[in-house]
Design a protein around this motif. Structure first.
Motif, PDB file in Angstrom:
ATOM      1  N   THR A  48      -2.979   5.644   4.831  1.00 28.95           N
ATOM      2  CA  THR A  48      -3.527   4.779   5.649  1.00 28.95           C
ATOM      3  C   THR A  48      -4.813   4.525   5.779  1.00 28.95           C
ATOM      4  OG1 THR A  48      -3.295   5.863   7.489  1.00 28.95           O
ATOM      5  CG2 THR A  48      -1.583   4.667   7.034  1.00 28.95           C
ATOM      6  N   ASP A  49      -5.684   5.571   5.501  1.00 33.29           N
ATOM      7  CA  ASP A  49      -7.325   5.472   5.525  1.00 33.29           C
ATOM      8  C   ASP A  49      -7.740   4.814   4.425  1.00 33.29           C
ATOM      9  OD1 ASP A  49      -9.867   6.720   4.414  1.00 33.29           O
ATOM     10  OD2 ASP A  49      -9.415   7.408   6.558  1.00 33.29           O
TER      11      ASP A  49
ATOM     12  N   PRO B  55      -5.733  -2.903   9.422  1.00 33.83           N
ATOM     13  CA  PRO B  55      -5.505  -1.510   9.123  1.00 33.83           C
ATOM     14  C   PRO B  55      -3.940  -1.427   8.376  1.00 33.83           C
ATOM     15  CG  PRO B  55      -6.230  -2.065  11.343  1.00 33.83           C
ATOM     16  CD  PRO B  55      -5.960  -3.150  10.641  1.00 33.83           C
ATOM     17  N   PRO B  56      -3.984  -0.641   7.228  1.00 35.25           N
ATOM     18  CA  PRO B  56      -2.715  -0.405   6.804  1.00 35.25           C
ATOM     19  C   PRO B  56      -1.844   0.402   7.677  1.00 35.25           C
ATOM     20  CG  PRO B  56      -4.549   0.101   5.113  1.00 35.25           C
ATOM     21  CD  PRO B  56      -5.078   0.204   6.455  1.00 35.25           C
ATOM     22  N   GLU B  57      -0.599  -0.154   7.677  1.00 35.53           N
ATOM     23  CA  GLU B  57       0.481   0.320   8.627  1.00 35.53           C
ATOM     24  C   GLU B  57       1.067   1.788   8.028  1.00 35.53           C
ATOM     25  OE1 GLU B  57       4.531  -0.924  10.950  1.00 35.53           O
ATOM     26  OE2 GLU B  57       3.571  -2.217   9.724  1.00 35.53           O
ATOM     27  N   ARG B  58       1.570   2.670   9.011  1.00 33.78           N
ATOM     28  CA  ARG B  58       1.867   4.023   8.676  1.00 33.78           C
ATOM     29  C   ARG B  58       3.626   3.857   8.886  1.00 33.78           C
ATOM     30  NH1 ARG B  58       0.607   8.818   7.678  1.00 33.78           N
ATOM     31  NH2 ARG B  58      -1.650   8.609   8.241  1.00 33.78           N
TER      32      ARG B  58
ATOM     33  N   HIS C 164       0.711  -1.364  -0.070  1.00 33.98           N
ATOM     34  CA  HIS C 164       0.078   0.030   0.143  1.00 33.98           C
ATOM     35  C   HIS C 164       0.695   1.254  -0.158  1.00 33.98           C
ATOM     36  CE1 HIS C 164       0.746  -0.405   4.212  1.00 33.98           C
ATOM     37  NE2 HIS C 164       0.557   0.758   4.481  1.00 33.98           N
ATOM     38  N   CYS C 165       2.104   1.242   0.194  1.00 33.62           N
ATOM     39  CA  CYS C 165       2.858   2.417   0.291  1.00 33.62           C
ATOM     40  C   CYS C 165       4.165   2.314  -0.535  1.00 33.62           C
ATOM     41  CB  CYS C 165       3.302   2.620   1.552  1.00 33.62           C
ATOM     42  SG  CYS C 165       4.066   1.441   2.545  1.00 33.62           S
TER      43      CYS C 165
ATOM     44  N   THR D  29       2.553   8.047   4.204  1.00 32.11           N
ATOM     45  CA  THR D  29       1.817   6.770   3.997  1.00 32.11           C
ATOM     46  C   THR D  29       0.502   7.096   3.966  1.00 32.11           C
ATOM     47  OG1 THR D  29       3.537   5.606   5.214  1.00 32.11           O
ATOM     48  CG2 THR D  29       1.540   4.463   4.960  1.00 32.11           C
TER      49      THR D  29
ATOM     50  N   LEU E 192      -7.536   5.245   0.346  1.00 27.18           N
ATOM     51  CA  LEU E 192      -6.695   4.183  -0.233  1.00 27.18           C
ATOM     52  C   LEU E 192      -7.407   3.740  -1.663  1.00 27.18           C
ATOM     53  CD1 LEU E 192      -4.049   2.761  -0.609  1.00 27.18           C
ATOM     54  CD2 LEU E 192      -4.777   1.235   1.162  1.00 27.18           C
TER      55      LEU E 192
ATOM     56  N   TYR F 122       7.100   4.928   2.037  1.00 23.81           N
ATOM     57  CA  TYR F 122       7.579   3.784   2.856  1.00 23.81           C
ATOM     58  C   TYR F 122       8.784   4.169   3.388  1.00 23.81           C
ATOM     59  CZ  TYR F 122       9.243  -0.933   3.820  1.00 23.81           C
ATOM     60  OH  TYR F 122       9.535  -2.091   4.651  1.00 23.81           O
TER      61      TYR F 122
END
Length: 242
Positions: A160-161, A150-153, A126-127, A158, A165, A184
């Motif tokens: 993350t929402d 939850p996508p990690e920050r 995701h990043c 990044t 996203l 990242y």
């Protein structure tokens, strides 16, 4: 390990099974089956459904997909070399594996300041640009699984929402390439595009990896169009090789 393999083998011919059914097939206690299933869910190898049953997950399917078909690195190396020569930057070939991308091939920039990755290493999809490009072509069910955790920050950039996203993935899908500016690692960015097979599935990602200070000097949309066109050419080569 034997029980984990047995659980996967039990689920392979079935759409979904409950913890009770799995415990019966494995001839073990329900609590043991539940603990093992929970471990496999955390790895993305199983998915737990709303009715608490289990089925094979995208992480396991990604591993299976990576072992089939032509050697992508060897097949696409001429295209990667052309990208490296035309951009003067590091080029990566990756494959989506669950919530991460795995680096399959790397051609390094000739410049003194460059961004590199270890072959076989993984980055959160995701990043990074090749991850976003491949996520954009997932089915709604597989994308829902990716976003169920939850996508990690990692940096202030990044994304993350989950709702934002999804919006970004829609833009990536429409234009054919993704842009990452320090999502990242704060000093590393890039542009990536997905290699899409005849069924519309992302089978790999091509990306140009650039230090952020140099990325700001480039026309990222021209770079994106170059990646998109190269990804189309890559898909043709893979299809012919298959």
């Amino acid at each position: 390990m034997d029980r984990a393999v047995s659980m996967i083998e039990a689920l392979a011919p079935n759409d979904r099974l409950s913890a009770t059914q799995l415990s019966e097939l494995l001839e073990t206690g329900k609590a043991t089956a539940f603990r093992l299933a929970r471990t496999l869910v955390a790895r993305g190898w199983l998915v737990q459904n709303d009715d608490r049953s289990y089925q094979l997950g995208p992480g396991l399917l990604g591993l299976a997909g990576g072992s089939a078909g032509p050697d992508l690195g060897a097949e696409l190396r001429p295209l990667l070399a052309d990208l490296r020569d035309r951009t003067g930057e590091t080029i990566h070939l990756t494959r989506l594996d669950g919530r991460h991308v795995v680096y399959l091939e790397q051609l390094m920039s000739p410049q003194s300041v460059l961004s590199v990755a270890m072959i076989g290493s993984r980055s959160p999809a995701h990043c990074v640009s090749p991850g976003l490009a491949q996520l954009a072509h997932l089915s709604p069910e597989r994308l829902a699984w990716v976003l169920s955790a939850p996508p990690e920050r990692f940096t202030e950039n990044t994304l993350t929402d989950p709702a934002l996203l999804r919006e970004e993935l829609a833009r990536v899908r429409d234009r054919g390439y993704a842009i990452n500016v320090g999502g990242y690692r704060p000093d590393v960015g890039g542009v990536g595009s997905a290699v899409i097979d005849v069924e519309g599935n992302a089978i790999a990602g091509l990306s140009v990896c650039v230090p952020v200070y140099r990325l700001h000097r480039l026309d990222v949309h021209d770079l994106g169009e170059l990646l998109r066109a190269t990804a189309v050419d890559a898909a043709r080569r893979v299809e012919l090789a298959g």
